[in-house]
Design an enzyme around this catalytic site. Structure first.
Site, PDB file in Angstrom:
ATOM      1  N   TYR A  62       0.837  -1.197   0.000  1.00 32.53           N
ATOM      2  CA  TYR A  62       0.000   0.000   0.000  1.00 32.53           C
ATOM      3  C   TYR A  62       0.875   1.252   0.000  1.00 32.53           C
ATOM      4  O   TYR A  62       0.654   2.180  -0.785  1.00 32.53           O
ATOM      5  CB  TYR A  62      -0.904  -0.020   1.227  1.00 32.53           C
ATOM      6  CG  TYR A  62      -1.796   1.191   1.373  1.00 32.53           C
ATOM      7  CD1 TYR A  62      -2.981   1.293   0.645  1.00 32.53           C
ATOM      8  CD2 TYR A  62      -1.470   2.226   2.241  1.00 32.53           C
ATOM      9  CE1 TYR A  62      -3.806   2.399   0.774  1.00 32.53           C
ATOM     10  CE2 TYR A  62      -2.288   3.337   2.379  1.00 32.53           C
ATOM     11  CZ  TYR A  62      -3.457   3.417   1.647  1.00 32.53           C
ATOM     12  OH  TYR A  62      -4.263   4.516   1.778  1.00 32.53           O
ATOM     13  N   VAL A 108      -8.170   8.264   9.248  1.00 35.97           N
ATOM     14  CA  VAL A 108      -9.526   8.766   9.033  1.00 35.97           C
ATOM     15  C   VAL A 108     -10.525   7.680   9.446  1.00 35.97           C
ATOM     16  O   VAL A 108     -10.347   6.504   9.102  1.00 35.97           O
ATOM     17  CB  VAL A 108      -9.756   9.125   7.551  1.00 35.97           C
ATOM     18  CG1 VAL A 108     -11.103   9.840   7.387  1.00 35.97           C
ATOM     19  CG2 VAL A 108      -8.616   9.990   7.017  1.00 35.97           C
TER      20      VAL A 108
END
Length: 259
Positions: free
Chosen positions: A156, A189
């Protein structure tokens, strides 16, 4: 003389939202609130439809589209159908949280396929049309993981670092035509994708206390950065990565020494 009251005005502009859930949903609502027509595109047609309906319920103008950015030919056809786009926002991404030695070839291909190849497809497809028109703003979502990595985030992180390099290259190559390309790098988040972390109290708290603000963000806190980069307020900003991470990348370590 510049009319500063209209710096963030997006009236008469069309925005293409690629990834309409989570952060993308809030970005779409914010763009519409500033006057943009928003085309909500997502691999999941129900997600695209739900975000479009939320925008129209709030008084905005929006449509929905089922679209997979990993399919370059299909993306090109849909872009032709959508027509001129002034703003493109790419939030679509995925992660497989595993250590390098445990990664499978298929998992690697899926993460790279969406996060990196998908970004390339969007930059090439949307960029070509904006360059031909001589105007436009492309906004791609990166991550703090492009710069700071932890165990299990290797592939990622690599895709997000590569995304930022593609953004800089596109900014250089598209700039002469008046097209701007930038990235936004969020910190942690609260979205459905981070539910695994939120369910672990120690893990959740560790992330919260890592940043300077001592908490997680919510998707709506990314929307202002999107509107800024979409609007004339950022008319001389291109090739940049805007960190919206609560100071995560500014903090050295997770221990506050006595002073």
């Amino acid at each position: 003389m510049t009319d500063y009251r209209t710096l963030f005005d997006l009236q008469g502009r069309r925005a293409l939202l690629l990834g309409a859930g989570g952060i993308g949903r809030e970005a779409g609502l914010a763009l519409a609130a500033h006057g943009a027509e928003v085309v909500c595109a997502d691999r999941d047609p129900e997600t695209a439809k739900a975000t479009a309906e939320a925008i129209t319920a709030d008084g905005g103008l929006a449509g929905a589209l089922a679209l997979d950015v990993t399919e370059a030919d299909a993306l090109a056809r849909h872009l032709d159908e959508v027509g001129d786009v002034d703003v493109a926002v790419l939030t679509a991404a995925m992660n497989v949280r595993k250590r390098l030695l445990d990664y499978t070839d298929d998992e690697f291909d899926r993460v790279v396929g969406l996060n990196l190849c998908g970004t390339f497809n969007v930059l090439r497809g949307v960029g070509a049309r904006m360059v031909a028109r001589g105007t436009g703003s492309i906004i791609a979502f990166s991550s703090i993981r492009a710069r700071t990595v932890e165990p299990g985030q290797s592939v990622y992180a690599a895709t997000k670092a590569a995304l930022e390099s593609l953004v800089r290259a596109a900014a250089v190559e598209f700039g002469e035509a008046g097209v701007r390309v930038n990235a936004i790098a969020p910190g942690v988040v609260e979205t459905p994708l981070t539910a695994q972390i939120k369910a672990d109290e120690d893990w959740y708290r560790a992330y919260a206390t890592k940043g300077a603000l001592g908490r997680w963000s919510v998707p709506s806190e990314l929307a202002g950065a999107v509107v800024y980069l979409a609007s004339d307020a950022s008319s001389f900003v291109t090739g940049s990565t805007l960190s919206v991470d609560g100071g995560w990348t500014a903090v050295d370590g997770r221990f506050t020494p006595p002073t």
